[in-house]
Design an enzyme around this catalytic site. Structure first.
Site, PDB file in Angstrom:
ATOM      1  N   THR A 195     -63.565 -72.339 -77.432  1.00 11.98           N
ATOM      2  CA  THR A 195     -62.169 -72.653 -77.702  1.00 11.98           C
ATOM      3  C   THR A 195     -61.382 -72.392 -76.419  1.00 11.98           C
ATOM      4  O   THR A 195     -61.318 -71.258 -75.941  1.00 11.98           O
ATOM      5  CB  THR A 195     -61.627 -71.774 -78.839  1.00 11.98           C
ATOM      6  OG1 THR A 195     -62.385 -72.038 -80.021  1.00 11.98           O
ATOM      7  CG2 THR A 195     -60.159 -72.080 -79.108  1.00 11.98           C
ATOM      8  N   LYS A 224     -59.004 -78.239 -82.541  1.00 12.17           N
ATOM      9  CA  LYS A 224     -59.533 -76.879 -82.714  1.00 12.17           C
ATOM     10  C   LYS A 224     -58.419 -75.855 -82.611  1.00 12.17           C
ATOM     11  O   LYS A 224     -58.375 -74.871 -83.368  1.00 12.17           O
ATOM     12  CB  LYS A 224     -60.624 -76.579 -81.682  1.00 12.17           C
ATOM     13  CG  LYS A 224     -61.234 -75.166 -81.788  1.00 12.17           C
ATOM     14  CD  LYS A 224     -62.086 -74.995 -83.031  1.00 12.17           C
ATOM     15  CE  LYS A 224     -62.483 -73.556 -83.335  1.00 12.17           C
ATOM     16  NZ  LYS A 224     -63.342 -72.923 -82.352  1.00 12.17           N
ATOM     17  N   LYS A 275     -57.564 -63.589 -78.289  1.00 11.52           N
ATOM     18  CA  LYS A 275     -57.827 -64.671 -77.335  1.00 11.52           C
ATOM     19  C   LYS A 275     -57.262 -66.011 -77.827  1.00 11.52           C
ATOM     20  O   LYS A 275     -56.493 -66.672 -77.116  1.00 11.52           O
ATOM     21  CB  LYS A 275     -59.341 -64.790 -77.119  1.00 11.52           C
ATOM     22  CG  LYS A 275     -59.781 -66.002 -76.310  1.00 11.52           C
ATOM     23  CD  LYS A 275     -61.299 -66.055 -76.129  1.00 11.52           C
ATOM     24  CE  LYS A 275     -62.046 -66.619 -77.332  1.00 11.52           C
ATOM     25  NZ  LYS A 275     -61.866 -68.073 -77.513  1.00 11.52           N
TER      26      LYS A 275
END
Lengths: 312, 312
Positions: free
Chosen positions: B102, B178, B246
């Site tokens: 990602t 995503k 993150k």
């Protein structure tokens, strides 16, 4: 034991989308039900369904020993029970108040104590499922109260609900669980709007995004249910922005009472407040996405897109 | 046309929970796969599964024309492709990089351009589904890239994924979708923790709350999946708090690039940041509820509750 007679009818106060559905569900199973609403149009609509209606709460007292409150908020509960021409002081001892509005759990607890002091029973009974499930008598009820209250309310609950959660033996637990549900529902609608705004701002086709997310770990009941309103540009208020302004303010108030910081719910509340401030308070709650659109460079789907080609 | 030979193997860089599952899925369908990880233990584990392994990315270049990157973040992508003993400069022209981490969509776009300039193909291919689906070759892939890239990556995708979403003809769209998923997933986990904290602080039994909410409009995929970790007090990191620190920072960074304010995601990010700051970064992401517990008067379920009576 007692035969159906004067004194055993069920009153339903508040003939909005939810209350009308509940009252007509009761009619359909043959319960003696009397509707009550300040709006003449609402009363006439219930009469057209075959019901009887009155204009003020106190008029229910002579015939009803169960009264279901399907009003908007705690202020309206106060008014119909304790205001001018209010009901509480007129009801026969042992009558039941079934309170369905989303209110602060602390208010539900206090209300139960006040009614008990007047020899009245209370069922803390917030409802979930929307107007459609109200109409078909398939609501979920997040409830708490004494065995006596449940016994007295059984016929009404059977008519209006597919699922009755019994969460405790006194008022408060029902409203607490409903409040947790409203916290999540409100956050999920705001998150759905924010995430769709992010996707569209990045240039992703919104129909495609809906298709992928509803099959992924980012899905929620609310994402799946509300995003189609955005895709169709249909902001007809099935449930309005201002409902979540109200309910997330109850979350906020409860957090303050408990000294529990809830920053995620707080951020969602601010987005619904902004939507209301921008003039979208009476639109469907999915209109919270217009807050994002007004502050960023992306286009929302337009209603006339439906007429032409589909982007799917 | 060309027979299986030197030059047609598939490299998998990063043999963590996801990469190991992907690499073994490929082994099981008979693909020639070489694993790569800095950790000797990870390499040995893959060899024990019947695979071959190397310690540095450049060692893959002689045998592989498809390399799947299953590393943690953009910094690691940079390192394995362009760092010391990096891979990009060594690969034969026309080779494919399938990038599964990602990362920011803007990074995915730029990476595709850099690789293209080196005569390499790139598939922007973030994955979803967790370690279990990785192990069974049933991941979802949110992907974009050229027809040539898909053709070259077909065998690898077939082995690792149950569902491949083709979202665009160049890198960026896969990472964008995503990112929307991670926005929602992160917000929903933080909201689940916050809502459970609210319920427990109000005195509601958490098992009961789970039962009611998972059958109500407040439900989400994440609520249903993660709250059981709280109920069992099992914070074994299936996916860690720091992953959402993150990913929600990538949401934040992307919002900054696009000048799109996302206050709901921002509030969730702060809660994961606080969880990490309190020492829970490597615990399961459901441990974000400990932020609420540390700041309020309620008890979390304890692990030894499981041994004794159930509150269900």
């Amino acid at each position: 034991m007692q035969q159906q007679a004067r004194g055993n009818a069920i009153g339903v106060i508040g003939l909005g989308a939810m209350g009308m559905g509940i009252a007509t569900s009761m009619l359909e199973v043959g319960l003696p039900v009397i509707g009550c609403d300040v709006s003449e149009r609402a009363r006439e609509a219930f009469v057209a369904h075959g019901g009887r209606s009155v204009a003020t709460p106190d008029e229910l007292a002579a015939e009803c020993d169960v009264v279901v409150l399907v009003v908007i908020n705690a202020e309206q509960v106060e008014m119909v029970l304790f205001g001018e021409r209010g009901l509480a002081g007129e009801l026969a001892p042992g009558s039941l108040i079934m309170q369905c509005a989303t209110v602060a759990p602390s208010y539900a607890v206090a209300l139960g104590e006040r009614l008990n002091a007047m020899n009245l029973e209370m069922l803390d009974a917030p409802i979930s499922g929307g107007a459609t499930k109200a109409r078909t008598g398939e609501l979920s009820v997040m409830s708490s109260g004494s065995d006596a209250a449940y016994a007295k309310g059984q016929a009404a609950l059977d008519a209006m609900a597919a699922k009755v959660y019994r969460l405790g033996d006194s008022p408060g637990a029902g409203s607490s669980v409903k409040l947790v549900n409203q916290h999540l529902a409100g956050v999920h609608i705001a998150a759905a709007a924010e995430a769709m705004a992010l996707g569209m701002r990045m240039g992703i086709d919104p129909d495609t995004l809906y298709e992928v997310i509803t099959h992924s770990a980012g899905n929620s009941w609310m994402f799946e249910n509300r995003v189609p309103h955005i895709l169709k540009a249909d902001y007809t208020p099935l449930s309005a922005v201002d409902i979540f302004v109200k309910d997330l303010n109850i979350v906020h108030q409860t957090g303050r009472e408990l000294s529990l910081a809830m920053p995620v719910a707080a951020s969602a509340l601010q987005q619904f407040t902004a939507a209301s401030g921008a003039g979208f308070g009476r639109e469907d709650d999915a209109a919270v996405i217009k807050v994002y659109q007004r502050l960023s460079a992306f286009e929302l789907p337009a209603a006339n897109d439906i007429q032409g080609e589909s982007s799917q």
